[in-house]
Structures are given as C-alpha cells and as structure tokens.
Design a protein around this motif. Structure first.
Motif, PDB file in Angstrom:
ATOM      1  N   TYR A  98       2.424   8.103   0.433  1.00  0.00           N
ATOM      2  CA  TYR A  98       1.564   7.147   1.127  1.00  0.00           C
ATOM      3  C   TYR A  98       1.292   7.596   2.560  1.00  0.00           C
ATOM      4  O   TYR A  98       0.174   7.476   3.056  1.00  0.00           O
ATOM      5  N   TYR A  99       2.309   8.109   3.220  1.00  0.00           N
ATOM      6  CA  TYR A  99       2.140   8.578   4.597  1.00  0.00           C
ATOM      7  C   TYR A  99       1.151   9.742   4.648  1.00  0.00           C
ATOM      8  O   TYR A  99       0.265   9.778   5.500  1.00  0.00           O
ATOM      9  N   LYS A 100       1.291  10.674   3.710  1.00  0.00           N
ATOM     10  CA  LYS A 100       0.383  11.821   3.665  1.00  0.00           C
ATOM     11  C   LYS A 100      -1.052  11.355   3.439  1.00  0.00           C
ATOM     12  O   LYS A 100      -1.980  11.823   4.106  1.00  0.00           O
ATOM     13  N   ARG A 101      -1.243  10.429   2.511  1.00  0.00           N
ATOM     14  CA  ARG A 101      -2.583   9.905   2.248  1.00  0.00           C
ATOM     15  C   ARG A 101      -3.162   9.234   3.488  1.00  0.00           C
ATOM     16  O   ARG A 101      -4.341   9.383   3.796  1.00  0.00           O
ATOM     17  N   MET A 102      -2.329   8.477   4.178  1.00  0.00           N
ATOM     18  CA  MET A 102      -2.783   7.801   5.381  1.00  0.00           C
ATOM     19  C   MET A 102      -3.218   8.826   6.435  1.00  0.00           C
ATOM     20  O   MET A 102      -4.264   8.687   7.053  1.00  0.00           O
ATOM     21  N   LYS A 103      -2.431   9.868   6.600  1.00  0.00           N
ATOM     22  CA  LYS A 103      -2.759  10.908   7.575  1.00  0.00           C
ATOM     23  C   LYS A 103      -4.054  11.634   7.219  1.00  0.00           C
ATOM     24  O   LYS A 103      -4.744  12.122   8.095  1.00  0.00           O
ATOM     25  N   GLU A 104      -4.346  11.692   5.921  1.00  0.00           N
ATOM     26  CA  GLU A 104      -5.569  12.353   5.465  1.00  0.00           C
ATOM     27  C   GLU A 104      -6.776  11.425   5.517  1.00  0.00           C
ATOM     28  O   GLU A 104      -7.872  11.814   5.139  1.00  0.00           O
ATOM     29  N   GLY A 105      -6.569  10.191   5.954  1.00  0.00           N
ATOM     30  CA  GLY A 105      -7.676   9.261   6.138  1.00  0.00           C
ATOM     31  C   GLY A 105      -7.899   8.276   5.017  1.00  0.00           C
ATOM     32  O   GLY A 105      -8.911   7.583   5.003  1.00  0.00           O
ATOM     33  N   ASP A 106      -6.991   8.163   4.091  1.00  0.00           N
ATOM     34  CA  ASP A 106      -7.129   7.187   3.003  1.00  0.00           C
ATOM     35  C   ASP A 106      -6.777   5.804   3.542  1.00  0.00           C
ATOM     36  O   ASP A 106      -5.624   5.495   3.798  1.00  0.00           O
ATOM     37  N   ASP A 107      -7.807   4.975   3.710  1.00  0.00           N
ATOM     38  CA  ASP A 107      -7.596   3.643   4.284  1.00  0.00           C
ATOM     39  C   ASP A 107      -6.736   2.747   3.401  1.00  0.00           C
ATOM     40  O   ASP A 107      -6.126   1.805   3.868  1.00  0.00           O
ATOM     41  N   ARG A 110       6.576   9.005   1.275  1.00  0.00           N
ATOM     42  CA  ARG A 110       6.017  10.262   1.813  1.00  0.00           C
ATOM     43  C   ARG A 110       4.592  10.477   1.323  1.00  0.00           C
ATOM     44  O   ARG A 110       3.735  10.939   2.080  1.00  0.00           O
TER      45      ARG A 110
END
Length: 81
Positions: free
Chosen positions: A66-75, A64
């Motif tokens: 990692y998914y949140k970070r990805m959604k926030e633009g963390d490549d 969860r």
C-alpha cells in the motif's frame, strides 16, 4: 442483480476496500505487534513462519504494498486496506 458486470466488480472491490478500514482497532493491533517485534529483534523483517502471530508477515507485506502504491500516486492505496 447488476446488468453491468464491470460495475458489479468495482462494487465488490469497494466493499473489500472498506472492510479493512472500518475496523481501525485491527490495524492498530497489528501495528502494535510489529512495534513489539521490532523492539525484540531490532528490525521489521517478520519471518514467513512467525508462531507468535502467523498473520503478521502478511500484514507487513500488505502495508509495504500500500505504501509503494501511494508513493507511485495511487490515490486509492490508503483505502485499499
């Protein structure tokens, strides 16, 4: 030894990032456990103390995050595993 401590730190982080990715079978094993848990309970809210797989809750929490970070633009979010 590294003369630049910041490069040593990032190098260590990179090794930790890659460690989780190199063994997709472990990720798949946890995913399958979650699918099974969901089939039995109808949800994915794994309790903190889950005797059948004590580390499943930690794995779900991490996914969860990692998914949140990805959604926030963390490549790097997807390779942090």
């Amino acid at each position: 030894l590294c003369s630049n401590t910041s490069s040593c730190s990032s190098s260590g982080r990179e090794k930790r990032r890659r460690k989780g990715i190199t063994d997709g079978s472990k990720w798949r094993e946890k995913y399958d456990q979650l699918v099974s848990y969901n089939a039995r309970t109808g949800h994915c809210r794994v309790p903190v103390k889950y005797d059948e797989s004590p580390s499943l809750r930690t794995w779900v929490t991490r996914q969860r995050m990692y998914y949140k970070r990805m959604k926030e633009g963390d490549d790097d979010a997807l390779i942090t595993q």
